[in-house]
Design a protein around this motif. Structure first.
Motif: not given
Ligand code: FAD
Length: 366
Positions: A11, A33, A35, A43, A77, A128, A163, A327
């Motif tokens: 994000h 980097i 994948p 969300g 990755n 998941v 959810e 939410l």
């Molecule tokens: C079903 C579900 C519903 C959810 N609903 C909510 C919600 O409604 N509200 C909320 O606040 N939170 C929600 N969450 C939690 C939320 O998913 C996480 O808190 C959020 O995704 C974290 O964001 P992030 O940017 O840290 O990582 P991520 O969103 O996981 O993004 C990480 C990115 O890095 C990439 N990546 C991963 N490993 C590597 C690697 N080794 N090398 C290069 N790239 C890599 C991935 O492909 C991905 O694109 C939910 C989680 C799930 C499982």
């Protein structure tokens, strides 16, 4: 030229990429980097499972950013990091050197750890995370569920498990769904009023809730710590947001769970040329829950601070909000809202969630 490496397209990095389309970083070569050619917005995944959204509705494509900037995309990755040598290793063995590194790669579900807790999970369950893989498999489960009624066991009574249980029931009304919440009640991290709303929502959707843990999985069955056995066609693992294993041995300071320890600037507490945001981090000055909301919020300050250090300017502190609006969707265009101890529920909450989520995707769709 300095080299900025962005590890992961989470994000916060989506925000950084969007700013680069209008404000390039002079004198900086940037490598991303990631994948996948998109960021799947978690969300909206329960809404995708419920059938409210198509897959395309839930993703931010990266290609328009890459077309409009000079960012080099490496579709890989990361598998290792050497903070002393300032290199990231990719899954094809390449070593990518950097001057400044920014990590936003999210949490993982550590298959080995989960397999130790529940032997058979790796072979029989649907995980998941990675969310991309889960989303790719879900339509196949729906197709099976349309042939015959399926028995689901959702393992994990947190927000994601709740959810998903509601979403599955909405998408496949003939399915039987059991939610296993482990040794705590459903939504244990939420205030009591929200927990009560969650229980009420599950009851109204005929979802069985068992406050017990899954301890082993075999084909067609989940063994429970109570000694009982649950017949199940589709076990879904919605527990565990673990730190990626490749951080171990990187030399970066990590917290007890293995997440990157960062300070008030979102900067590694051990390596000042490494920044990180989102669920892969652990702020050392303040305790924050791991959530998409906080990951989104960290985007703007991370961007500002990366721009500052690359220009030789001091970064600025970022104080995250103490409370955020949470939410929870209940499957049937009904949702629960909470903000601190305040809570509410209804169709209007789902309307608000839908508006916020679609707005987020629209904001970053070039
Ligand atoms: C079903 C579900 C519903 C959810 N609903 C909510 C919600 O409604 N509200 C909320 O606040 N939170 C929600 N969450 C939690 C939320 O998913 C996480 O808190 C959020 O995704 C974290 O964001 P992030 O940017 O840290 O990582 P991520 O969103 O996981 O993004 C990480 C990115 O890095 C990439 N990546 C991963 N490993 C590597 C690697 N080794 N090398 C290069 N790239 C890599 C991935 O492909 C991905 O694109 C939910 C989680 C799930 C499982």
């Amino acid at each position: 030229m300095k080299h900025l490496v962005m590890l992961g397209a989470g994000h916060a990095h989506v925000h950084l990429l969007s700013t680069l389309t209008t404000q390039a970083l002079a004198g900086v070569e940037i490598t991303l980097i990631a994948p996948y050619p998109r960021q799947l917005y978690s969300g909206m995944v329960p809404g995708f499972v419920a059938g409210h959204y198509a897959f395309e509705d839930c993703v931010i494509p990266l290609e328009p950013f890459l077309k409009n900037t000079s960012v080099t995309w490496l579709r890989h990755n990361a598998t290792a990091l050497d903070a002393a040598q300032r290199t990231v290793t990719l899954d094809d063995g390449q070593n990518i050197p950097y001057d400044v590194l920014s990590i936003n790669s999210g949490p993982v579900q550590d298959r080995q750890k989960i397999e130790q807790l529940m032997p058979g999970a790796a072979e029989h369950a649907l995980f998941v995370r990675p969310i991309e893989r889960f989303a790719a498999l879900w339509p196949k489960v729906v197709a099976m569920g349309q042939q015959k009624p399926l028995r689901f066991a959702i393992i994990g009574g947190g927000a994601a498990g709740f959810e998903l249980a509601c979403a599955v029931t909405h998408r496949l009304p003939a399915a039987s769904v059991t939610l296993l919440s482990g040794d705590t009640p459903v939504g244990a991290n939420y205030p009591t009023a929200v927990q009560a709303m969650m229980v009420q929502a599950l009851k109204a959707r005929h979802i069985t809730v068992l406050q017990t843990s899954a301890c082993a999985l075999t084909a067609g069955e989940v063994s429970l710590s109570s000694g009982a056995r649950l017949a199940c066609d589709v076990p879904i693992i919605a527990i565990g947001a673990h730190a990626p294993g490749w951080l171990q041995g990187s030399g970066l300071a990590l917290d007890e769970q293995g997440f990157v320890a960062v300070d008030v600037f979102q900067r590694s507490t051990s390596h000042p040329h490494v920044f990180a945001a989102g669920d892969v981090t652990s702020r050392q000055d303040v305790s924050l829950p791991k959530s998409g909301v906080y990951a989104v919020r960290a985007g703007a300050p991370l961007t500002r601070n990366l721009r500052a250090v690359l220009a030789g300017i001091q970064p600025a502190p970022y104080i995250p909000p103490k409370k955020t609006l949470n939410l929870l969707s209940c499957g049937s265009r009904h949702a629960i809202a909470s903000w601190g101890n305040w809570s509410a529920q209804g169709r209007w909450v789902w309307w608000l969630k839908n508006r916020i989520d679609r707005g987020f995707i629209k904001k970053y769709s070039v």
